[in-house]
Design an enzyme around this catalytic site. Structure first.
Site, PDB file in Angstrom:
ATOM      1  N   ASP A 292      56.205   6.540  79.757  1.00  0.00           N
ATOM      2  CA  ASP A 292      56.181   5.331  80.575  1.00  0.00           C
ATOM      3  C   ASP A 292      55.163   5.423  81.709  1.00  0.00           C
ATOM      4  O   ASP A 292      55.074   6.443  82.388  1.00  0.00           O
ATOM      5  CB  ASP A 292      57.585   5.131  81.162  1.00  0.00           C
ATOM      6  CG  ASP A 292      57.692   3.876  82.011  1.00  0.00           C
ATOM      7  OD1 ASP A 292      57.634   2.784  81.436  1.00  0.00           O
ATOM      8  OD2 ASP A 292      57.817   4.005  83.242  1.00  0.00           O
ATOM      9  N   GLU A 334      52.292   4.558  77.228  1.00  0.00           N
ATOM     10  CA  GLU A 334      52.353   3.203  77.763  1.00  0.00           C
ATOM     11  C   GLU A 334      51.359   3.124  78.918  1.00  0.00           C
ATOM     12  O   GLU A 334      51.657   3.488  80.047  1.00  0.00           O
ATOM     13  CB  GLU A 334      53.761   2.849  78.244  1.00  0.00           C
ATOM     14  CG  GLU A 334      53.918   1.360  78.518  1.00  0.00           C
ATOM     15  CD  GLU A 334      54.207   1.009  79.969  1.00  0.00           C
ATOM     16  OE1 GLU A 334      54.211  -0.187  80.291  1.00  0.00           O
ATOM     17  OE2 GLU A 334      54.416   1.910  80.801  1.00  0.00           O
TER      18      GLU A 334
END
Ligand code: GLC
Length: 651
Positions: A292, A334
């Site tokens: 993330d 990401e």
């Protein structure tokens, strides 16, 4: 080891040193498994070393740090369940597993989809029925209480949210998915942890070790210096990048919300903690980590503190750690950044192909919505056509919607190249998707208006942005049909691109915006919750009801996914070439494969469009066979005619 083929003279002695250090740890491990670990350590040690040296190499304790790291990896391998060790061997033999045309991803919040991890077990048939081979379970690890940015503020990386169940439920669910050939992906929030994580609590208490896990400052001098070049991620509800923590009497770096504390990756202890966490989760059966917000991992004064070279080094080292200890695992980055920055997440130059396996293709998503609003594919063709080439070992994560907002990542240069003003076009898209543009079919909402830049990001469900919500309200069957075609256009696009299509929960049924979030105090200020609805199982049941909206969308999506699985050209190792369709409303791609070339056409307008059959990339399409509808197309007139929003995959 007899011949350290993969090792530089600098790395070789450290490899020998660590290989000796792990011996006592691997004592009880079967000889063949021990041998496999050492082979993998030898094979990937250089990648690990090359990733670590630029970041930690100058530290006097570097040898000790690397030794501790490799010992931690050896313990993970020692404790790895037998069936996962078998999967490791399988993946060593099939390193392209996540690139295959058979791969289809499905993304959902466990809590919104089923309620709990155990309850998810009851829906395995539903997931498998769509042809899914990969699930991204969102919001699994234990977040902080109260506001938690949709689960992206982790209070314990080794436990699941008690509302979802117990850690063992995650293991059981991973086992159950794996038995069906479905790989589980979960989020690894690397840039920050919650302010309630024990590390943050200990930092407040003054414990020296943990204060060094974060960026803290006694006064505004450094925060102000950094702020001069830092953008804001949440200008609306979390302006600025630093938060004053009264009990500590210091400023803490908080890129996202004030309760998400950025971790200081220049501290090798942070790296060790994360490797330990990865091993722990991988040994439960997690097969893919969604890394993330990775762009933010490294800070450098005078920059926007994104995409710094050390980020790619750290990711390469994390990747190598998994390849050695838990090789079945893949990493998905990401990084919602510009194309020229994005390419480095796959590894360029000395890191070529060594960083992430999968990365989100944010531009594909943005260009889909842009072309859909303007009915013009020229910007899309230009921008995607200018994408740098990718290593053959990777896959794009291809998506149309997800749990986040849409930011109009369209550069002024790309817009200018097709005669548009970048600013004007971005404004148009925000107007269009927030429903303010006259005649817009979309029902989205503005997320995070930034008065300094004029940026307005957009929230909204796929179906609502594609016009289905408005069409159903107007009870206009023609508009309903058009919006369904738009939804299928998007799904065909991501299924036909070089990567892993990621279907966001509910989009396979045409689920629309959910305004219920406004009543939940923890969600009310964040309108991204409008496109994070609870799974509507009644709607899911209607997929079996002939003629219903759900049946039409679901059957269409299922058909696209089935066609994908019988089209070997769609293996992600064969890149997507963007070509000129000689029609400004049609987007065209080629996938060159040893079996022949697949030509895909996507009509982005509600009117029929014509494409000359003979000019597609200079090849004559004589008797094209459409993989999507399993039919031959009649091109005797020399033209291919596409209906409104129609798409074809031609062999
Ligand atoms: C990622 C997530 C987003 C979250 C952010 C901070 O971008 O997708 O939902 O707000 O990271 O963790």
């Amino acid at each position: 080891m007899q011949n350290a083929l993969f090792l530089s003279p600098e790395a070789a002695p450290l490899f020998e040193h660590t290989a000796a250090a792990v011996e006592p740890i691997l004592e009880g491990v079967a000889p063949r498994d021990r041998h496999l670990f050492l082979l993998r350590l030898e094979r990937y040690f250089q990648n690990l070393y090359d990733g670590l040296v630029p970041v930690y190499g100058r530290r006097p304790d570097f040898t000790d740090f690397v030794t501790r790291l490799v010992c931690a990896m050896a313990r993970q391998y020692r404790d790895r369940p037998e069936e996962l060790k078998l999967l490791d061997i399988e993946r060593d033999l099939t390193p392209d597993w996540f690139q295959r045309e058979s791969m289809v991803g499905y993304v959902f919040y466990v809590e919104r989809f089923a309620g709990t991890l155990r309850a998810t077990l009851e829906h395995l048939d539903y997931v498998a029925g769509l042809g899914v081979t990969y699930v991204h379970l969102m919001y699994v690890l234990r977040p902080r209480e109260g506001e938690n940015d949709g689960g992206y503020a982790i209070a314990d990386y080794r436990d699941v949210d008690p509302r979802l169940g117990e850690i063992d439920d995650l293991r059981v669910l991973c086992d159950a998915f794996r038995e069906r050939g479905i790989s589980v992906c979960i989020d690894l929030v690397l840039n920050h942890c919650a302010d309630t994580h024990p590390w943050a609590r200990a930092a407040v208490d003054g414990a020296g070790r943990y204060r060094d896990y974060f960026y803290t400052f006694p006064d505004r001098e450094m925060p102000d210096a950094y702020e001069r070049t830092l953008p804001e991620v949440f200008p609306d509800f979390a302006p600025g990048n630093f938060t004053w923590i009264e009990p500590m009497g210091r400023w803490v770096w908080t890129t996202f919300n004030d309760y998400q504390w950025d971790l200081d990756w220049s501290n090798p202890e942070v790296f060790l903690e994360v490797v330990d966490i990865m091993g722990h989760l991988a040994n439960l059966g997690v097969e893919v980590f969604r890394m993330d917000a990775v762009a933010f991992l490294w800070k450098r004064l005078g920059t926007d503190c994104q995409n710094q070279s050390e980020v790619h080094d750290l990711l390469q080292a994390l990747r190598a750690a998994s390849k050695i200890a838990t090789p079945a695992v893949a990493h998905k980055a990401e990084a919602i950044v510009s194309p020229s920055d994005l390419i480095h997440y796959f590894g360029t130059g000395r890191r070529y192909g060594k960083v992430a396996n999968i990365a989100y293709h944010n531009s594909l998503m943005v260009q889909f919505w842009s072309a859909l609003a303007s009915r013009d594919t020229r910007l899309m063709t230009h921008a995607l056509g200018a994408f740098p080439p990718t290593p053959p070992s990777i896959a794009w994560g291809c998506y149309i919607r997800g749990h986040d907002d849409i930011g109009w990542a369209i550069t002024d240069e790309d817009a200018a190249a097709v005669g548009l003003s970048g600013y004007g076009h971005r404004q148009f898209l925000s107007d269009y998707y927030s429903g303010q543009f006259p005649g817009s079919h979309a029902r989205g909402a503005v997320f995070q208006y930034n008065p300094q830049t004029g940026d307005r990001r957009i929230s909204g469900a796929f179906a609502s942005l594609a016009g289905l919500e408005a069409a159903l309200e107007a009870r206009d069957e023609h508009l309903v049909t058009l919006s369904i075609e738009r939804i299928l256009l998007g799904h065909a696009l991501i299924a036909g691109f070089a990567g892993l299509p990621l279907i966001y929960m509910g989009d396979e049924l045409g689920m629309r915006n959910d305004h219920g979030y406004q009543k939940d105090p923890d969600h009310a200020t964040d309108n991204r919750w409008m496109h994070r609805p609870r799974m509507d199982w009644d709607a899911a049941a209607r997929r079996l009801l002939p003629g219903s909206v759900e049946a039409r969308v679901y059957a269409g999506v299922q058909n696209i996914l089935r066609a994908r699985k019988r089209t070997p050209h769609l293996h992600a190792t064969y890149p997507t070439e963007i070509v000129d369709a000689h029609n400004p409303h049609v987007f065209a791609t080629l996938r060159r494969h040893p079996l022949g070339t697949l030509v895909s056409l996507y009509n982005f307008s509600e009117h029929a469009q014509v494409v000359p059959a003979e000019v597609l990339a200079g090849r004559v399409l004589r008797q094209p066979f459409d993989q999507l509808e399993s039919r031959f197309l009649d091109v005797s007139s020399g033209e291919i005619v596409l209906g409104p929003f129609e798409r074809v995959w031609l062999l």
